[in-house]
Design a protein around this motif. Structure first.
Motif, PDB file in Angstrom:
ATOM      1  N   ALA A 177      60.433  56.935  31.471  1.00 14.04           N
ATOM      2  CA  ALA A 177      60.698  57.618  31.483  1.00 14.04           C
ATOM      3  C   ALA A 177      61.665  58.290  32.298  1.00 14.04           C
ATOM      4  CB  ALA A 177      58.972  58.905  32.580  1.00 14.04           C
ATOM      5  N   PRO A 178      62.223  58.643  32.435  1.00 19.21           N
ATOM      6  CA  PRO A 178      63.447  59.258  32.974  1.00 19.21           C
ATOM      7  C   PRO A 178      63.383  59.618  35.321  1.00 19.21           C
ATOM      8  CG  PRO A 178      63.362  60.494  31.612  1.00 19.21           C
ATOM      9  CD  PRO A 178      62.164  60.029  30.978  1.00 19.21           C
ATOM     10  N   PRO A 179      63.392  59.028  35.622  1.00 20.56           N
ATOM     11  CA  PRO A 179      62.855  58.776  36.840  1.00 20.56           C
ATOM     12  C   PRO A 179      62.626  60.464  38.083  1.00 20.56           C
ATOM     13  CG  PRO A 179      64.410  57.376  36.535  1.00 20.56           C
ATOM     14  CD  PRO A 179      64.685  57.832  36.147  1.00 20.56           C
ATOM     15  N   HIS A 180      63.514  61.119  38.146  1.00 23.57           N
ATOM     16  CA  HIS A 180      63.067  61.887  38.356  1.00 23.57           C
ATOM     17  C   HIS A 180      62.280  63.171  37.568  1.00 23.57           C
ATOM     18  CE1 HIS A 180      66.795  61.906  42.139  1.00 23.57           C
ATOM     19  NE2 HIS A 180      66.856  61.068  41.657  1.00 23.57           N
ATOM     20  N   PRO A 181      62.451  63.308  36.822  1.00 23.84           N
ATOM     21  CA  PRO A 181      61.281  64.178  36.061  1.00 23.84           C
ATOM     22  C   PRO A 181      60.036  63.875  36.451  1.00 23.84           C
ATOM     23  CG  PRO A 181      62.582  64.328  34.476  1.00 23.84           C
ATOM     24  CD  PRO A 181      63.254  63.466  35.844  1.00 23.84           C
ATOM     25  N   LEU A 182      59.675  62.264  36.009  1.00 31.91           N
ATOM     26  CA  LEU A 182      58.633  61.668  36.529  1.00 31.91           C
ATOM     27  C   LEU A 182      57.998  61.481  37.750  1.00 31.91           C
ATOM     28  CD1 LEU A 182      55.816  59.620  35.494  1.00 31.91           C
ATOM     29  CD2 LEU A 182      57.804  57.856  35.771  1.00 31.91           C
ATOM     30  N   LEU A 183      58.685  61.430  39.103  1.00 34.46           N
ATOM     31  CA  LEU A 183      58.461  61.584  40.808  1.00 34.46           C
ATOM     32  C   LEU A 183      58.357  63.513  40.742  1.00 34.46           C
ATOM     33  CD1 LEU A 183      61.203  60.106  41.478  1.00 34.46           C
ATOM     34  CD2 LEU A 183      59.350  59.322  41.834  1.00 34.46           C
ATOM     35  N   ARG A 184      58.537  64.187  39.940  1.00 36.38           N
ATOM     36  CA  ARG A 184      57.801  65.726  40.497  1.00 36.38           C
ATOM     37  C   ARG A 184      57.054  65.506  39.419  1.00 36.38           C
ATOM     38  NH1 ARG A 184      59.261  71.002  41.639  1.00 36.38           N
ATOM     39  NH2 ARG A 184      57.748  72.531  41.790  1.00 36.38           N
TER      40      ARG A 184
ATOM     41  N   ALA B 225      48.376  57.554  38.455  1.00 38.72           N
ATOM     42  CA  ALA B 225      47.071  56.842  36.464  1.00 38.72           C
ATOM     43  C   ALA B 225      48.244  58.351  36.202  1.00 38.72           C
ATOM     44  CB  ALA B 225      46.327  58.526  36.969  1.00 38.72           C
ATOM     45  N   VAL B 226      49.267  58.817  36.600  1.00 37.68           N
ATOM     46  CA  VAL B 226      50.189  59.392  36.025  1.00 37.68           C
ATOM     47  C   VAL B 226      51.500  57.978  35.466  1.00 37.68           C
ATOM     48  CG1 VAL B 226      52.409  60.931  35.523  1.00 37.68           C
ATOM     49  CG2 VAL B 226      49.694  62.149  36.254  1.00 37.68           C
ATOM     50  N   ALA B 227      52.068  57.806  37.066  1.00 36.51           N
ATOM     51  CA  ALA B 227      53.190  57.110  37.139  1.00 36.51           C
ATOM     52  C   ALA B 227      52.651  55.509  35.985  1.00 36.51           C
ATOM     53  CB  ALA B 227      53.049  55.856  37.599  1.00 36.51           C
ATOM     54  N   ARG B 228      51.317  55.180  35.886  1.00 38.30           N
ATOM     55  CA  ARG B 228      50.713  54.060  35.138  1.00 38.30           C
ATOM     56  C   ARG B 228      51.069  54.753  33.657  1.00 38.30           C
ATOM     57  NH1 ARG B 228      46.470  53.888  38.721  1.00 38.30           N
ATOM     58  NH2 ARG B 228      46.899  52.100  40.152  1.00 38.30           N
TER      59      ARG B 228
END
Length: 431
Positions: free
Chosen positions: A4-11, A267-270
């Motif tokens: 996933a793209p970094p910034h949308p994922l971080l949010r 969990a979302v990051a994994r």
């Protein structure tokens, strides 16, 4: 697997952390069993940024009679029908908070042993329950709060001082409820989740002393109003100690904490394809120092693959502190993030988000900010000097000028700071 793209994922990670600690989710499992009161009454009191949302959850899941009053930060109220919601100032208390604290104390007078006081406590309660001990005034409490906030003292140190100046904190609220039962539901925003430090522990015994509070004052060079110093030096501010019989029927339950918020984000990051490493849920220290250390770790991961192999996400929580030296618009999360930016110097594979889960970083209605490889480049192009902004404690001014601030509005929960650093893998070497 594409990542996933970094910034949308971080949010999304931040949003998952906040969602995991919503009172509507975490309060109902801890309510008393139906019919457990017998002839007694249920009186609901509380304080904190999440207390109104907690009260709403109680109303929706309690079929019997109840009454009560809770105080929350301005803008954090939600509709309730049977529990009165009062708004007051945070982090520096005001007259509305004082009046609400007086009324809460009145609500728990003359209770019987059949009654149950359900106390809803979350972060922010220290400022929202500013009822002072006899001989002290609201102005005294305000002066101490301002001095503590600017001193660099840890949250544990600040709350130790506050407990010894309050008519409600340090177990005094529970003592006032005696002989009724007291059940406190805690939504933790403090490192270690110690009940005594969540809103300065209004319903739990306090093992610290006035002398401990004075030692903290001396350590940080805090100037005290004369009346405050007299209360501490005379011992008149001693709180309720372990073993006090008035607290025998007082229980506490932790309903949400920083660790579960970090695990929800993990969990979302994994699921998005990243390895996740939780560095800790209780990181403390000067925000700029923590940012520098986290930046050093991130660079080692990115450049050496140690101690973790990218692509990965590093998560942490806790509560840093800021010793105010400048006149900028700051908060501990943006100060930490700006320090991280200077430490990683625009590394092409390091991205980060730091924000407060209650939606308020410092005294601004801004939760935090995001950082990318181009942050410093864009800042210099805009005529900003990142090091100068850090020196002036102006993290909000810096990230707002770049359009990188995070605004959520009141999140109606509070499980402290959320920090996520995403480190991308290096491109494969050409054959």
């Amino acid at each position: 697997m594409s990542l996933a793209p970094p910034h949308p994922l971080l949010r999304r990670l931040f949003d998952a952390a906040v969602a995991s600690a919503q009172p509507a989710l975490c309060v109902p499992p801890h309510l008393p069993a139906p019919g457990s009161l017998g002839r007694g009454r249920l009186i609901v009191v509380g304080a904190g940024k999440a207390s109104a949302a907690m009260a709403q959850s109680v109303e929706r899941h309690w079929d019997g009679a109840l009454s009560g009053l809770v105080v929350t930060r301005y803008g954090h109220a939600v509709p309730c029908e049977r529990i009165e919601i009062v708004e007051a100032a945070h982090p520096v208390p005001d007259a509305a908070g004082l009046a609400a604290a007086q009324r809460i104390l009145q609500r728990v007078q003359d209770l019987s042993e059949d009654d149950l006081v359900l106390c809803l406590i979350s972060g922010g309660g220290s400022a929202l329950l500013p009822l002072p001990l006899p001989g002290l005034t609201l102005a005294d409490k305000q002066a101490v709060h301002r001095a503590l906030l600017a001193s660099g003292a840890s949250i544990g140190e600040m709350n130790c001082v506050r407990r010894h100046l309050s008519a409600l904190k340090g177990g005094r609220l529970a003592a006032a409820c005696h002989p009724a039962r007291v059940l406190t539901l805690l939504l933790s925003d403090v490192p270690g989740d110690h009940p005594i430090d969540i809103a300065s522990g209004p319903t739990v015994a306090d093992p610290t002393t006035c002398e401990d509070a004075l030692a903290i004052v001396r350590r940080h060079g805090i100037a005290l109003p004369p009346a405050v110093r007299e209360v501490l030096e005379s011992g008149a501010g001693e709180s309720i100690k372990p073993g006090d019989p008035r607290l025998v029927r007082a229980q506490t339950r932790l309903v949400a904490a920083p660790q579960q918020a970090l695990e929800a984000a993990a969990a979302v990051a994994r699921k998005a394809g990243y390895a996740v490493h939780i560095l800790g849920d209780a990181l403390e220290g000067e925000a700029r120092d923590v940012g520098k250390v986290l930046g050093g770790i991130a660079r080692q991961v990115a450049e050496r693959g140690q101690p973790f192999t990218p692509p990965c996400v590093l998560l942490s929580g806790g509560e840093t502190t800021v010793t105010v030296r400048g006149d900028g618009r700051g908060g501990r999360n943006v100060e930490c993030l700006l320090s991280l930016a200077l430490a990683v110097q625009g590394h092409p594979r390091i991205h980060a988000l730091m924000a407060d889960t209650d939606g308020v970083d410092g005294q601004e209605e801004i939760a935090g900010a995001t950082l990318g490889p181009d942050t410093l480049t864009r800042a210099w192009a805009a005529g900003l000097r990142p090091a100068d902004h850090l020196a002036r404690n102006d993290g909000h001014g810096f990230f707002e000028a770049l359009g990188d601030e995070i605004r959520t509005g009141p999140t109606l929960t509070n499980v402290n700071d959320f920090r996520a650093i995403l480190i991308e893998a290096a491109d494969p070497s050409p054959p």
